[in-house]
Design a protein around this motif. Structure first.
Motif: not given
Length: 478
Positions: A463-470, A472-478
């Motif tokens: 999901r982070e890869e598709v969003a282009g955020k992998r 980058q430290g996505s915080g609490h989304s995981h």
């Protein structure tokens, strides 16, 4: 013979998220009211896709360890369990027959009528004489605009306690929707204010978000000065900040009541599930053999009528140099973190800490191995006997909803790229991706462990890869 499953959210990022579920599972085991108590998680292991396979018995009751109804209890959990049901759960629960098991799915414990009493207990912990005409109670909910049911239980408990007349004021306030808790001083007239978080566990919101947003300095905080909107002369107000209701011991009684209500007309219970019995009988026989059995990073050997479990790399080390653990819960707690103290949401990652040995009875061995490697025995034996069904990535992706629905847009190249990085440190072989595994640890190959379906950790990373955020430290989304 009954299995009770407590389902929590869990986290890929911190081990504390699962603590409340583990605590209640241990408490309920000690009471001996159920033949087995199993934990299952959305973000940890055993996953919701695995947990039924790990249940010993054919009569299974599943209780969502959530504080309110909402997206997880109405959509995610039923979907992942394969209940064939979506939407509001009726008071009597939902019953299904799945894979030879009778499965009963209940409402979350937080909506039980007895939770009003738990709120009151939490209030009196921080202010023993809580009540009277100069004391207000604020019940703090999370709130969300995604599901109207999530705040309903907070308002219901506020109405219940307001009707009892214990406090001069009772307010239901929220973090993420109106009325917001940050505006409490414009609403509350009483000089003493007890705040009780209506949350399932002690976590980020109760320990950080709420205290920081409100300027709380601990259990007791004094706010001086006239608050806007209050009558002249109200002046100083003292806030008493309680612990979340979801960690109170009385929740165990609520769980038992829910389970008994869900049982309905069934009084005979179930038997041992045949496929589960076959898998564990085969594993126990290997463990009891002279050479024992090696699986993943551990080795299990017979030890004077007991079983010893240790890290395979500690073979030959003197027992005196190792930390000795004698209960499954002690083993679980010791191995949930890496050597460096990092959380292990996926138990088959190659980072199991060393320096311990567990000496266990035959009765404790199953739960201990389940704690170390959830569902590995059941899925390993299924592959060993050519009965394992794997779930290809497109099927897993189509099942995702909400913000995880975007994984359906992932290209095969993206999925493979992320899987190579994420799964590269895991002991399992991705049979869901077409990788071949002809033997298992049942055949004498310790590292031959099947992965039947992409885990939630991998789904989150895709999901982070598709969003282009992998990365980058996505915080609490995981």
């Amino acid at each position: 013979m009954r299995s009770l499953v407590l389902v929590g959210h869990g986290s890929h990022l911190n081990s504390e998220s699962a603590a409340a579920v583990y605590k209640y599972a241990e408490l309920l085991r000690s009471q001996g009211l159920f033949d087995e108590v199993v934990e299952g998680y959305w973000k940890e292991e055993p996953s919701l896709r695995q947990v039924l396979r790990t249940c010993t018995y054919t009569d299974v009751t599943i209780i969502p360890m959530f504080i309110s109804e909402g997206y997880f209890t109405e959509t995610v959990i039923p979907r992942e369990l394969g209940l064939g049901y979506q939407g509001v759960v009726p008071p009597q629960g939902v019953a299904r027959t799945l894979g030879g098991r009778t499965v009963r799915y209940t409402l979350p414990y937080g909506v039980h009528p007895a939770m009003g009493g738990v709120i009151l207990e939490r209030a009196r912990e921080v202010l023993p004489d809580a009540g009277g005409e100069d004391t207000a109670l604020i019940i703090i909910g999370h709130g969300t605009t995604k599901n109207e049911n999530s705040n309903k239980v907070v308002h219901q408990n506020a109405e219940l306690l307001r009707a009892q007349g214990i406090f001069s004021e009772v307010h239901a306030l929220f973090l993420d929707e109106e009325p917001k808790v940050t505006g409490w001083r414009e609403k509350v007239k009483a000089r003493r204010v007890v705040m009780v978080p209506f949350f399932a566990s002690e976590g980020w919101h109760t320990l950080e978000t709420i205290p920081e947003d409100l300027g709380l300095e601990g259990t007791v905080t004094v706010f001086s000065g006239q608050a806007e909107g209050l009558p002249e002369g109200t002046g100083e107000q003292t806030v008493y900040y309680g612990k979340p209701v979801g960690t109170h011991p009385a929740v165990a009684d609520v769980i038992v009541q829910l389970a008994e209500e869900a049982r309905g007309a069934s009084v005979t219970g179930g038997d041992r599930a045949p496929e589960h019995r076959a898998a564990w009988d085969a594993f126990t026989a290997l463990a009891a053999s002279e050479s024992g059995v090696r699986m993943g990073e551990i080795m299990v050997t017979p030890h004077g009528g007991l079983f010893e479990v240790r890290h395979a790399l500690d073979e030959g080390r003197s027992s005196e140099t190792l930390t000795t653990l004698v209960t499954p819960d002690g083993l679980r707690d010791h191995t949930r973190l890496t050597e460096g103290g990092e959380h292990r949401p996926v138990h088959t990652l190659r980072n199991l800490r060393r320096g311990w040995r567990a000496v266990l009875s035959a009765g404790d061995l199953q739960r201990a191995i389940h704690s170390l490697y959830p569902a590995v025995i059941e899925e390993g034996y299924a592959l060993h006997t050519h009965s394992l069904r794997s779930t290809p990535w497109p099927t897993t992706a189509r099942r995702q909803t909400g913000r995880y629905g975007r994984v359906q847009k992932a290209t095969p190249e993206q999925v493979e790229h992320v899987a190579e990085e994420v799964c590269g440190g895991c002991l399992k072989t991705r049979v869901w991706a077409g990788q071949r595994l002809t033997q298992t640890f049942f055949g004498g190959v310790p590292g031959a462990i099947p992965c039947a379906e992409a885990c939630t950790f991998l789904v989150a990373e895709i999901r982070e890869e598709v969003a282009g955020k992998r990365g980058q430290g996505s915080g609490h989304s995981h």
